[in-house]
Design an enzyme around this catalytic site. Structure first.
Site, PDB file in Angstrom:
ATOM      1  N   ASN B  69     -22.553  -6.293  49.536  1.00 39.46           N
ATOM      2  CA  ASN B  69     -21.357  -5.860  50.245  1.00 39.46           C
ATOM      3  C   ASN B  69     -21.373  -4.353  50.406  1.00 39.46           C
ATOM      4  O   ASN B  69     -21.911  -3.629  49.568  1.00 39.46           O
ATOM      5  CB  ASN B  69     -20.081  -6.313  49.513  1.00 39.46           C
ATOM      6  CG  ASN B  69     -19.608  -5.296  48.491  1.00 39.46           C
ATOM      7  OD1 ASN B  69     -18.945  -4.309  48.835  1.00 39.46           O
ATOM      8  ND2 ASN B  69     -19.973  -5.497  47.245  1.00 39.46           N
ATOM      9  N   CYS B 130     -19.236   3.322  42.828  1.00 39.04           N
ATOM     10  CA  CYS B 130     -19.274   2.603  44.093  1.00 39.04           C
ATOM     11  C   CYS B 130     -20.486   3.054  44.894  1.00 39.04           C
ATOM     12  O   CYS B 130     -20.601   4.226  45.241  1.00 39.04           O
ATOM     13  CB  CYS B 130     -18.022   2.827  44.922  1.00 39.04           C
ATOM     14  SG  CYS B 130     -18.115   1.864  46.446  1.00 39.04           S
ATOM     15  N   ILE B 191     -21.181  -4.480  34.795  1.00 41.65           N
ATOM     16  CA  ILE B 191     -21.756  -3.482  35.677  1.00 41.65           C
ATOM     17  C   ILE B 191     -21.149  -3.575  37.082  1.00 41.65           C
ATOM     18  O   ILE B 191     -20.652  -4.630  37.472  1.00 41.65           O
ATOM     19  CB  ILE B 191     -23.299  -3.648  35.803  1.00 41.65           C
ATOM     20  CG1 ILE B 191     -23.668  -5.044  36.296  1.00 41.65           C
ATOM     21  CG2 ILE B 191     -23.969  -3.341  34.484  1.00 41.65           C
ATOM     22  CD1 ILE B 191     -25.154  -5.282  36.564  1.00 41.65           C
ATOM     23  N   ASN B 192     -21.223  -2.453  37.791  1.00 44.57           N
ATOM     24  CA  ASN B 192     -20.928  -2.490  39.219  1.00 44.57           C
ATOM     25  C   ASN B 192     -22.160  -3.068  39.919  1.00 44.57           C
ATOM     26  O   ASN B 192     -23.123  -3.476  39.271  1.00 44.57           O
ATOM     27  CB  ASN B 192     -20.601  -1.081  39.723  1.00 44.57           C
ATOM     28  CG  ASN B 192     -19.657  -1.128  40.920  1.00 44.57           C
ATOM     29  OD1 ASN B 192     -19.807  -1.977  41.807  1.00 44.57           O
ATOM     30  ND2 ASN B 192     -18.691  -0.233  40.967  1.00 44.57           N
ATOM     31  N   GLY B 217     -23.112 -11.180  42.141  1.00 47.51           N
ATOM     32  CA  GLY B 217     -23.311 -12.623  42.008  1.00 47.51           C
ATOM     33  C   GLY B 217     -24.353 -12.947  40.945  1.00 47.51           C
ATOM     34  O   GLY B 217     -24.891 -12.054  40.284  1.00 47.51           O
ATOM     35  N   GLY B 243     -20.710  -9.334  36.175  1.00 52.01           N
ATOM     36  CA  GLY B 243     -21.951  -9.436  36.933  1.00 52.01           C
ATOM     37  C   GLY B 243     -22.427 -10.876  36.931  1.00 52.01           C
ATOM     38  O   GLY B 243     -23.072 -11.334  35.995  1.00 52.01           O
ATOM     39  N   THR B 266     -17.598 -12.062  42.505  1.00 52.62           N
ATOM     40  CA  THR B 266     -18.081 -12.858  43.630  1.00 52.62           C
ATOM     41  C   THR B 266     -17.717 -14.342  43.540  1.00 52.62           C
ATOM     42  O   THR B 266     -17.466 -14.983  44.559  1.00 52.62           O
ATOM     43  CB  THR B 266     -19.613 -12.683  43.719  1.00 52.62           C
ATOM     44  OG1 THR B 266     -19.884 -11.282  43.829  1.00 52.62           O
ATOM     45  CG2 THR B 266     -20.207 -13.403  44.909  1.00 52.62           C
TER      46      THR B 266
HETATM   47  C1  LIG Z   1     -16.693  -7.524  48.153  1.00 57.17           C
HETATM   48  C2  LIG Z   1     -16.740  -6.716  46.885  1.00 57.17           C
HETATM   49  C3  LIG Z   1     -15.914  -5.596  46.748  1.00 57.17           C
HETATM   50  C4  LIG Z   1     -15.944  -4.822  45.586  1.00 57.17           C
HETATM   51  N1  LIG Z   1     -15.110  -3.749  45.472  1.00 57.17           N
HETATM   52  C5  LIG Z   1     -15.086  -3.029  44.322  1.00 57.17           C
HETATM   53  C6  LIG Z   1     -14.177  -1.955  44.145  1.00 57.17           C
HETATM   54  O1  LIG Z   1     -13.340  -1.660  45.008  1.00 57.17           O
HETATM   55  N2  LIG Z   1     -14.221  -1.254  42.977  1.00 57.17           N
HETATM   56  C7  LIG Z   1     -15.106  -1.557  41.972  1.00 57.17           C
HETATM   57  O2  LIG Z   1     -15.111  -0.914  40.934  1.00 57.17           O
HETATM   58  N3  LIG Z   1     -15.965  -2.597  42.113  1.00 57.17           N
HETATM   59  C8  LIG Z   1     -15.976  -3.326  43.257  1.00 57.17           C
HETATM   60  N4  LIG Z   1     -16.855  -4.393  43.367  1.00 57.17           N
HETATM   61  C9  LIG Z   1     -17.764  -4.716  42.250  1.00 57.17           C
HETATM   62  C10 LIG Z   1     -17.193  -5.833  41.361  1.00 57.17           C
HETATM   63  O3  LIG Z   1     -15.960  -5.459  40.787  1.00 57.17           O
HETATM   64  C11 LIG Z   1     -18.181  -6.236  40.254  1.00 57.17           C
HETATM   65  O4  LIG Z   1     -18.435  -5.127  39.427  1.00 57.17           O
HETATM   66  C12 LIG Z   1     -19.512  -6.729  40.778  1.00 57.17           C
HETATM   67  O5  LIG Z   1     -19.337  -7.448  41.979  1.00 57.17           O
HETATM   68  C13 LIG Z   1     -20.276  -7.607  39.781  1.00 57.17           C
HETATM   69  O6  LIG Z   1     -19.551  -8.785  39.465  1.00 57.17           O
HETATM   70  P1  LIG Z   1     -19.790 -10.222  40.191  1.00 57.17           P
HETATM   71  O7  LIG Z   1     -21.264 -10.471  40.204  1.00 57.17           O
HETATM   72  O8  LIG Z   1     -19.006 -11.205  39.369  1.00 57.17           O
HETATM   73  O9  LIG Z   1     -19.252 -10.068  41.560  1.00 57.17           O
HETATM   74  C14 LIG Z   1     -16.836  -5.173  44.535  1.00 57.17           C
HETATM   75  C15 LIG Z   1     -17.653  -6.304  44.671  1.00 57.17           C
HETATM   76  C16 LIG Z   1     -17.618  -7.082  45.812  1.00 57.17           C
HETATM   77  C17 LIG Z   1     -18.507  -8.284  45.919  1.00 57.17           C
END
Ligand SMILES: Cc1cc2nc3c(=O)[nH]c(=O)nc-3n(C[C@H](O)[C@H](O)[C@H](O)COP(=O)(O)O)c2cc1C
Ligand SMILES: Cc1cc2nc3c(=O)[nH]c(=O)nc-3n(C[C@H](O)[C@H](O)[C@H](O)COP(=O)(O)OP(=O)(O)OC[C@H]3O[C@@H](n4cnc5c(N)ncnc54)[C@H](O)[C@@H]3O)c2cc1C
Ligand code: FES
Lengths: 250, 305
Positions: B69, B130, B191-192, B217, B243, B266
């Site tokens: 993204n 970010c 993690i981000n 994801g 994550g 995700t």
């Molecule tokens: C569409 C999208 C938007 C996101 N926006 C932010 C955000 O605004 N601030 C932030 O700290 N992380 C943001 N993230 C990161 C998520 O908070 C998270 O750290 C990352 O996606 C890993 O987790 P996941 O694999 O469960 O998605 C975003 C992730 C996605 C997929």
């Protein structure tokens, strides 16, 4: 309201080149959906759902019809599903075509896999005793579908880009021949929508747009389109997919 | 009865599960699916000083076991969020964590101060990671000295506990974690997303308009687990792990590696009910692996030194 719903596949039919018609049984969606809304389909093995428009509904049989083109991995997999199987969707999603409760003449302009949502819309308009004129554009003869179904609703023009079937050219080449109308509804590729809104600057029109989606419910900001003043965005999944032709910047 | 509660600085969580920032908006859309009071906490979408329109589209694309993204921090600005979104969330019995971002330390400071004044927010998640904005964000997240500076400034601007969200796009995550701990961080969040790219064969162009995007994801779960494990060895502040979490077993894996709570991002897109489903599955999953409470799992991975 959007719910997570299980769709039971009643039939799977190949209706044109790489184009599948699927009839799905579900009470909630068949009772609540309006034309132009979509289903956000979960496909096994995929992280993201796939948005597919509602092409028809039979409230008595409680079925929802979708038409989709095999384009990539997700739609390829969906096309292997058989009658009796099921998959889950979020739906009915988005804001559909709002139709006024007045009679009139309406022009439907569809391009390729943008044609499906116009069918259920046309059916609803015809039920209200409105005049329906349809212009349906396809790349080539083997892509054409639902011609007879649209003819049953009213006058219908089929256009192919290569002239292998019907008229030759683009949907915009035919608009003059369709005669006068009160407003139009359109769905298809962005270049087509651009050409139409340019050609019909003063006619009221509703257009349905596509964008890649994350959540499909308005939370992630993936699917945005700039508004005409360039100062903000609308979300295609929840503010749309249907917009007033002059409201967004294509 | 298994005990799901977790006690963290500023956060009395009834369970360790919370939607991750950016994957849940400000909760409104998901509140039509279930009662948000069920959640341990909600992490809001990033807030910046003023409205941001974000990046051009396409902003997302699917990848093997995940997605990229590049939303570009689109948000209506901190003032609007405090007026229109925070009161909505505050009506639920859950903790609110405000994710804050900025291009300059002054912007971070102003956003932190604004959230502090509302008294409705329980903690700040300081987003220095970010990958999708041209300035700010990531550079604060890849240079330990800058990360420490912004942490200190945000700590001084508010009384709220600060969880610093680390970027995985660094060679030495431990160095980053130590720097922000020394600067006063109350916790870490990690993690981000990992920066990535995908090509479209027909057009020969990147599929994401921003060219690169952040990978999230299940594809990134092993990276997250490894980083949490490494950081856990060297810092004492608690970690909110995230994550690729998609089920209760994943949650246990994060806890064993050293996370104290777990955010789900995700997976909300695949299944809007994922958070309550994981919460419901946790007691039986804990029991199956011999635990009575979430807190006793934290950091209990048996890892040879
Ligand atoms: C569409 C999208 C938007 C996101 N926006 C932010 C955000 O605004 N601030 C932030 O700290 N992380 C943001 N993230 C990161 C998520 O908070 C998270 O750290 C990352 O996606 C890993 O987790 P996941 O694999 O469960 O998605 C975003 C992730 C996605 C997929
Ligand atoms: C509101 C809406 C209604 C739609 N209605 C129909 C319909 O009735 N029939 C139909 O055949 N197609 C429709 N589409 C397009 C359809 O969603 C895509 O063709 C489909 O997602 C492609 O998936 P894939 O896995 O085969 O392709 P891949 O290219 O492998 O997909 C990769 C990713 O990109 C996304 N994606 C690819 N193309 C599009 C696109 N054009 N629009 C949105 N996302 C895309 C996919 O969802 C997936 O997340 C609609 C799109 C939208 C937004
Ligand atoms: S797809 Fe998430 S806001 Fe539209």
């Amino acid at each position: 309201m959007i719910q997570k719903e299980k769709m039971i596949i009643k039939s799977v039919t190949n209706i044109a080149l790489d184009t599948i018609e699927m009839v799905l049984e579900n009470t909630f969606i068949s009772k609540t959906a309006i034309p132009g809304q979509f289903l956000h389909a979960s496909i096994e093995g995929h992280t993201l759902r796939r948005p597919i428009s509602i092409a028809d509904i039979d409230r008595e049989k409680e079925t929802v019809t979708i038409l989709f083109k095999i384009l990539g991995k997700g739609t390829e997999k969906l096309a292997t599903y058989q009658a009796g199987m099921s998959f889950n969707v979020l739906g009915p999603s988005g804001n559909g075509f709002q139709i006024e409760d007045k009679q009139g003449t309406y022009l439907l302009i569809g391009g390729g896999i943008g044609v499906p949502p116009l069918y259920y819309l046309g059916k609803k308009l015809a039920e209200k005793q409105c005049q329906v004129i349809s212009i349906l554009g396809f790349q080539t003869k083997t892509n054409v579908f639902y011609e007879e179904k649209f003819r049953a609703l009213g006058e219908t023009f089929i256009v192919t880009n290569d002239g292998s079937y019907g008229e030759t050219g683009f949907v915009t080449d035919i608009i003059e021949r369709a005669g006068d109308f009160d407003s139009y509804f359109s769905c298809g590729p962005v270049p087509m929508l651009k050409a139409i809104t340019k050609k019909l600057p003063t006619k009221p029109g509703l257009i349905s747009l596509e964008e890649r989606m994350g959540c499909g419910v308005g939370a992630c900001m993936a699917c945005v389109i700039p508004t005409n003043d360039g100062k903000s965005y609308q979300k295609i999944c929840s503010d749309g997919p249907v917009f007033h032709a002059q409201e967004v910047s294509l | 009865m298994t005990n799901l509660a977790v006690h963290l600085p500023g956060l009395e969580l009834k369970n360790p599960i919370m939607p991750a920032s950016g994957c849940f908006g400000f909760g409104r859309e998901y509140s039509t699916f279930y009662d948000l009071s069920k959640l341990g906490a909600v992490i809001m979408k990033a807030a910046t000083g003023t409205e941001r329109l974000g990046n051009p589209t396409p902003r997302v694309v699917e990848t093997a076991s995940g997605m990229l993204n590049a939303i570009g921090l689109q948000n209506p600005g901190v003032k609007n969020i405090i007026e229109n979104e925070v009161p909505f969330l505050a009506a639920y019995d859950t903790s609110i964590i405000a994710n804050i971002a900025g291009s300059t330390t002054t912007e971070y400071e102003a956003v932190a101060r604004a959230f502090n004044e509302t008294e409705l927010v329980h903690a700040i998640e300081l987003n220095i990671s970010c990958p999708n904005v041209k300035e700010g964000g990531i550079q604060f997240g890849t240079d330990p000295a800058m990360a420490a500076t912004v942490t200190e400034i945000v700590k001084n601007a508010s009384n709220l506990p600060v969880y610093v969200k680390l970027s995985p796009n660094v060679t030495n995550i431990v160095e980053m974690a130590k720097a922000v701990e020394a600067a006063g961080a109350d916790g870490l969040s990690m993690i981000n997303t990992l920066t990535g790219m995908q090509m479209h064969l027909q057009s020969r162009k990147p599929l994401i308009a921003n060219k690169t995007g952040g990978l999230s994801g299940p594809a990134i779960k092993p990276v997250a687990i490894r980083m949490i494990y490494e950081v856990r060895q060297h810092v004492n502040i608690p970690i909110i792990g995230m994550g690729g979490v998609t089920n209760a077993e994943d949650v246990l894996e994060f806890l064993l590696a050293g996370a104290s709570a777990v955010a789900v991002g995700t997976a909300n897109f695949s299944n809007p009910y994922i958070c309550p489903e994981i919460i419901d599955a946790l007691p039986a999953t804990l029991e199956r692996y011999g635990f009575d409470s979430v807190e006793e799992v934290i950091g209990k991975g048996i890892i040879p030194v």
